[in-house]
Motif scaffolding. Structure first.
Motif, short mmCIF file in Angstrom:
data_model
loop_
_atom_site.label_atom_id
_atom_site.label_comp_id
_atom_site.label_asym_id
_atom_site.label_seq_id
_atom_site.Cartn_x
_atom_site.Cartn_y
_atom_site.Cartn_z
N UNK A 52 0.83 -1.19 0.00
CA UNK A 52 0.00 0.00 0.00
C UNK A 52 0.87 1.26 0.00
N UNK A 53 0.44 2.28 -0.74
CA UNK A 53 1.17 3.54 -0.80
C UNK A 53 1.36 4.12 0.60
N UNK A 54 2.53 4.72 0.81
CA UNK A 54 2.82 5.34 2.10
C UNK A 54 3.46 4.41 3.09
N UNK A 55 3.77 3.16 2.67
CA UNK A 55 4.46 2.24 3.56
C UNK A 55 5.86 2.78 3.87
N UNK A 56 6.21 2.83 5.15
CA UNK A 56 7.50 3.40 5.56
C UNK A 56 8.62 2.38 5.38
N UNK A 57 9.73 2.84 4.80
CA UNK A 57 10.93 2.03 4.64
C UNK A 57 12.07 2.73 5.37
N UNK A 58 12.68 2.04 6.33
CA UNK A 58 13.82 2.60 7.06
C UNK A 58 15.11 2.12 6.40
N UNK A 59 16.02 3.06 6.10
CA UNK A 59 17.26 2.73 5.41
C UNK A 59 18.47 3.17 6.24
N UNK A 60 19.56 2.41 6.13
CA UNK A 60 20.80 2.75 6.83
C UNK A 60 21.97 2.12 6.10
N UNK A 61 23.17 2.63 6.38
CA UNK A 61 24.39 2.10 5.78
C UNK A 61 25.58 2.50 6.63
N UNK A 62 26.52 1.58 6.80
CA UNK A 62 27.74 1.89 7.55
C UNK A 62 28.72 2.71 6.71
N UNK A 63 28.52 2.73 5.40
CA UNK A 63 29.41 3.48 4.51
C UNK A 63 29.08 4.97 4.45
N UNK A 64 27.99 5.36 5.02
CA UNK A 64 27.57 6.76 5.00
C UNK A 64 26.22 6.90 5.68
N UNK A 65 25.46 7.89 5.26
CA UNK A 65 24.15 8.12 5.86
C UNK A 65 23.16 8.43 4.74
#
Length: 218
Positions: A80-93
């Protein structure tokens, strides 16, 4: 008299908002008004894929890379539209640690003050209790890197703005207003940013800097 309608739908509805409507007609041919009810379908996410449309990084200096996340449910339909996705990376932000889906896709912008030493960026994407980690590999080369945030005169991002060189359309800005392009040739080209309803903006990159700064107003 009152009655209850019991309907079992056997098909697969897409995730999102839907409307169910009903009306009745008696044996004399008299009809009721149509009554409608809204309802939503939101199946649990089952598949996350992480990609990038940009495959080249500079040898040194700050980098900005678009990261695309696609989220599907158990029948391979967009969540469904508006689903939250949390993103992260150790190589940066990321400019924002949360991105939100539209038709199952979300875009996040990875940033770092220098490119990764091995040309690899590991991205972790999390949606509810589902998480996926993906290794994105890039070539590292000299060249002209066009990384621009396209904004209007009051500071709002402008998606769908086209980048032209020698009257040839090269690429367009994304829904967040960002525009990315790489040129192997270090010549001093003159670019123009165009979108219907806006005054075109001109970009003349400084070759010695090897990349353009963000923020162009059209």
């Amino acid at each position: 008299a009152y009655g209850i309608i019991d309907l079992t739908f056997t098909g697969e509805l897409e995730n999102g908002l839907h409307k169910f409507c009903v009306f009745a007609r008696n044996t004399a041919g008299n009809s009721s008004k149509t009554a409608c009810a809204d309802f939503a379908v939101s199946r649990h996410p089952e598949l996350i894929s992480i990609t990038t449309p940009f495959s080249v990084l500079p040898l040194d200096g700050a980098v900005t890379v678009p990261i695309d996340i696609e989220v599907l449910d158990g029948i391979n339909s967009p969540v469904i539209d508006g689903t939250a996705v949390r993103v992260s990376s150790k190589e940066g932000s990321f400019l924002s640690s949360l991105a939100y889906t539209e038709n199952g896709k979300a875009r996040a912008l990875f940033v770092s003050d220098k490119p990764p030493a091995d040309g690899k960026i590991v991205v972790l994407a999390e949606v509810k209790d589902l998480s996926v980690s993906s290794v994105l590999e890039f070539l590292q080369a000299e060249g002209l890197f066009v990384n621009r945030l396209i904004k209007d005169d009051v500071g709002n991002p402008v998606g769908g703005a086209a980048l032209f060189r020698d009257e040839k359309e090269i690429t367009v800005s994304d829904s967040l207003g960002y525009l990315f392009h790489y040129e192997e040739d270090m010549a001093e080209y003159v670019y123009e940013v165009r979108k219907k309803g806006y005054v075109p903006g001109r970009i003349t990159p400084v070759v010695d800097e090897k990349k353009m700064d963000l923020d162009t107003i059209i």
